[in-house]
Design an enzyme around this catalytic site. Structure first.
Site, short mmCIF file in Angstrom:
data_model
loop_
_atom_site.label_atom_id
_atom_site.label_comp_id
_atom_site.label_asym_id
_atom_site.label_seq_id
_atom_site.Cartn_x
_atom_site.Cartn_y
_atom_site.Cartn_z
N GLN A 13 34.97 47.58 40.75
CA GLN A 13 33.91 47.90 41.71
C GLN A 13 33.86 49.38 42.07
O GLN A 13 32.84 49.86 42.55
CB GLN A 13 34.12 47.09 42.98
CG GLN A 13 35.36 47.53 43.77
CD GLN A 13 35.60 46.75 45.03
OE1 GLN A 13 36.12 45.63 44.97
NE2 GLN A 13 35.24 47.32 46.18
N CYS A 43 33.20 44.54 46.78
CA CYS A 43 34.11 43.44 46.42
C CYS A 43 33.50 42.08 46.69
O CYS A 43 33.70 41.13 45.92
CB CYS A 43 35.40 43.57 47.21
SG CYS A 43 35.16 43.47 49.01
N HIS A 88 38.49 42.33 52.36
CA HIS A 88 38.25 42.46 50.92
C HIS A 88 38.01 41.06 50.36
O HIS A 88 38.43 40.06 50.96
CB HIS A 88 39.49 43.11 50.29
CG HIS A 88 39.39 43.38 48.82
ND1 HIS A 88 38.44 44.20 48.28
CD2 HIS A 88 40.15 42.93 47.77
CE1 HIS A 88 38.63 44.28 46.96
NE2 HIS A 88 39.65 43.49 46.64
N ASN A 114 41.39 40.50 40.96
CA ASN A 114 40.83 41.53 41.81
C ASN A 114 39.69 42.23 41.07
O ASN A 114 39.39 41.89 39.93
CB ASN A 114 41.93 42.54 42.19
CG ASN A 114 41.65 43.26 43.49
OD1 ASN A 114 40.56 43.17 44.06
ND2 ASN A 114 42.64 44.00 43.97
#
Length: 640
Positions: free
Chosen positions: A391, A400, A569, A590
């Protein structure tokens, strides 16, 4: 006779405005590239295989039920760039890496932008068929490091001489930051990475002729080849047998087939999944149709990263030293990428909202039926997890919330397809441009699926695919990098687009009214380890909020503790495992690139709400999605 004349006139029209993207011999050699060069260490398949042993049909996109073809790409957006020569080579090399990995694990996608920034093989104004592999082999030998992965240097369709779109407002020269980068937060400089995942080349070569091409593909994998693209600008399907007039474009050949008495090549183009047969074309074999059998190149992968050097989120440890997971947060002032509940409600999002049509797994499954370990990245030997993402580049963007949701939905689409075919990657940038769920300055866990479901219901069309709207890490309010130099508002051009050629040659970008997309039929919110496990096990990955402060400098292992604080997040949870010491843990993807953590993933203990991961998650059920049934748009989008 009139039909023949009409076709000839149409051909002349398209050819007159098209600019060749392929260098000839003189230009190739002037750049220091060996014309049809070879560096071989092992026997060549076209010299050792027997023609009678070559099957009538073969494709690496479906070899014994396994897909070894990597993602479809689009060289022409966000703005026009004549980088086919790089795309064809990079796609074929990535396929061969996937073959070397036996089709296991998440696909490795290589950075065309690294080659445009630093390669000596070409630019947005054209390049060499031979050059890409020679350049990668050269840097492999001189530095021990090859071409970067896409999650360190994403494709933006720019090179240093290009003035198209936002290209003139950023630096595309060969600096360290234009090889591999990360961007830590707003207002801070992006950081060049000295350690980054990469792929090298050990051998390369050039071949021509149908027999040699088949043997090379069968033995070692896809190849890149020159082609005459003028006759196929408006291709909508079927087998092309047009002769063409000369090579001006590069593609990758992944196999061949047979229809009736006609044998044909299976060819992946780099014009997006809205073009042709879902981004592919079939070309008659054996008569040099479209000049496809004149000049091809191949490469043997050398070393490639499977275990990364774990850089911190901000990249500060990638010059020297060993990183350690901090026992306490080191960056307490981290800016949250999640909006407050009050802000979310004002945007029309229902906190922890649900729209359900079918039974909920956490209400119907028995806890005792759950396995001790389970992951969609390796379920019965098949990987259902889609690509890794980053990102934070080419400039910082706090998206995110979109990445976590889009990745999990992409996985569920792959599950619905039985893991067959190359990945469908959804467009985060479409959501940033048009979604009502957030921006580069934050969003929500619940909003993305509610937005996709809303437009699915209203328009019958959902979120577009990455090959129609690539990620640029910008939203309309962002001032980072080149964001302020382009339009990111919600208009048709910022949903799905194609660009025909350079503006100086009369080209333009066009909005597509028909484009591959994916809808959502159901969505919902869950919390708690037991409910999360049941939802993941029954239907696929989910997106969840986490406290990211303790993992900014994560370098591996199972994260324990850190039960304080809220969430700032969003990630996606793809499964779980069991450790002899810690017990069960979540397997988490992630969106900080493959240089971070465990190749972009991390593990965190289950059942104790570590990192607040079990406090709020979202799921969605895919509705209709485009899968080899695209409406075939022309290269320039005139019919869409």
């Amino acid at each position: 006779m009139r039909a023949v004349a009409a076709v000839a006139a149409a051909f002349a029209t398209v050819e007159a405005r098209r600019v060749s993207e392929v260098w000839g011999k003189a230009q190739t050699e002037a750049a220091g590239i060996k014309w049809r060069g070879n560096l071989t260490k092992t026997p060549l398949p076209h010299e050792t295989l027997r023609s009678e042993d070559v099957p009538a049909e073969f494709s690496w996109c479906d070899n014994n039920g396994v897909n070894y073809c990597t993602e479809s790409r689009n060289q022409h957006i966000p703005q026009y760039c004549g980088s086919c020569w790089a795309h064809g080579a990079v796609s074929a090399l990535a396929d061969r890496i996937k073959i070397a990995k036996k089709g296991k694990g998440i696909d490795i996608n290589l950075a065309v932008q690294h080659m445009l920034n630093c390669g000596t093989a070409g630019s947005c104004h054209g390049g060499s068929i031979d050059g890409p592999y020679q350049w990668i082999q050269s840097i492999s030998q001189s530095t021990g490091t090859g071409i970067a992965f896409e999650t360190e240097q994403p494709y933006q369709a720019c090179s240093s001489e290009s003035t198209e779109g936002f290209c003139g407002h950023a630096d595309w020269t060969c600096t360290n930051i234009n090889k591999a980068r990360t961007c830590p937060t707003f207002g801070e400089d992006c950081v060049a990475l000295s350690h980054y995942p990469n792929a090298t080349v050990s051998e390369y070569g050039s071949i021509s002729g149908a027999d040699a091409m088949q043997k090379e593909i069968l033995a070692r994998g896809p190849i890149s080849c020159g082609i005459d693209a003028a006759p196929i600008l408006n291709y909508t399907g079927g087998i092309s047998s047009l002769p063409g007039e000369g090579v001006d474009h590069v593609i990758s050949v992944v196999g061949w087939g047979k229809e009736g008495s006609t044998s044909y090549w299976i060819v992946r183009n780099s014009w997006g999944q809205y073009w042709g047969e879902f981004g592919y074309i079939r070309v008659e074999m054996g008569n040099n149709a479209l000049h496809l059998e004149e000049q091809c190149s191949w490469a043997v992968p050398g070393a490639f990263t499977t275990t990364n050097y774990p850089c911190h989120e901000g990249g500060d440890n990638c010059d020297a030293g060993a990183a350690k997971l901090p026992a306490t947060p080191t960056k307490p002032n981290r800016k949250s990428e999640l909006l407050s509940e009050e802000e979310i409600v004002k945007m029309g999002i229902v906190p922890r909202g649900n729209f359900t049509l079918t039974p909920l797994p956490h209400e119907t499954l028995k806890t005792g039926d759950l396995p001790a370990s389970f992951t969609w990245c390796n379920k019965d030997g098949v990987n259902y997890c889609t690509e890794n993402r980053n990102q934070h580049i080419p400039q910082y963007c706090g998206s995110c919330w979109a990445h976590g949701a889009v990745s999990a939905l992409g996985d569920r689409i792959k599950i619905a397809r039985g893991g067959k075919g190359y990945d469908i990657n959804l467009a985060v940038q479409h959501m940033l441009n048009c979604g009502t769920a957030g921006s580069c300055h934050g969003g929500s866990v619940d909003g993305p699926y509610q937005w996709i479901h809303s437009i699915s219901q209203k328009t019958g069309t959902g979120i577009s695919y990455e090959t129609a709207m690539p990620y640029s890490a910008c939203s309309s309010e962002s001032k980072e990098g080149f964001c302020a130099k382009a339009d990111w508002s919600c208009n048709a051009m910022n949903v799905a687009r194609t660009c025909s050629t350079f503006t100086d040659n009369g080209g333009h970008c066009a909005a597509l009214k028909r484009y591959p997309n994916a809808t959502v039929s159901e969505y919902g919110s869950i919390r708690g380890a037991d409910a999360m496990q049941k939802e993941i096990y029954a239907r696929g990955p989910i997106s969840c909020g986490v406290n990211a402060v303790p993992i900014e400098d994560y370098t591996g292992g199972i994260v324990t503790g850190h039960t304080y604080g809220g969430t700032d997040h969003v990630i996606s949870v793809v499964g779980w495992g069991t450790d002899a010491s810690v017990g069960q843990y979540w397997i988490v993807r992630n969106s900080w690139g493959e240089y971070w953590g465990e190749s972009g993933y991390f593990r965190v203990e289950m059942g104790k709400n570590s990192l607040s991961i079990e406090s709020g998650c979202a799921w969605a059920v895919p509705g209709a999605f485009t899968d080899h049934d695209n409406f075939p748009c022309y290269e320039g989008g005139e019919n869409c």
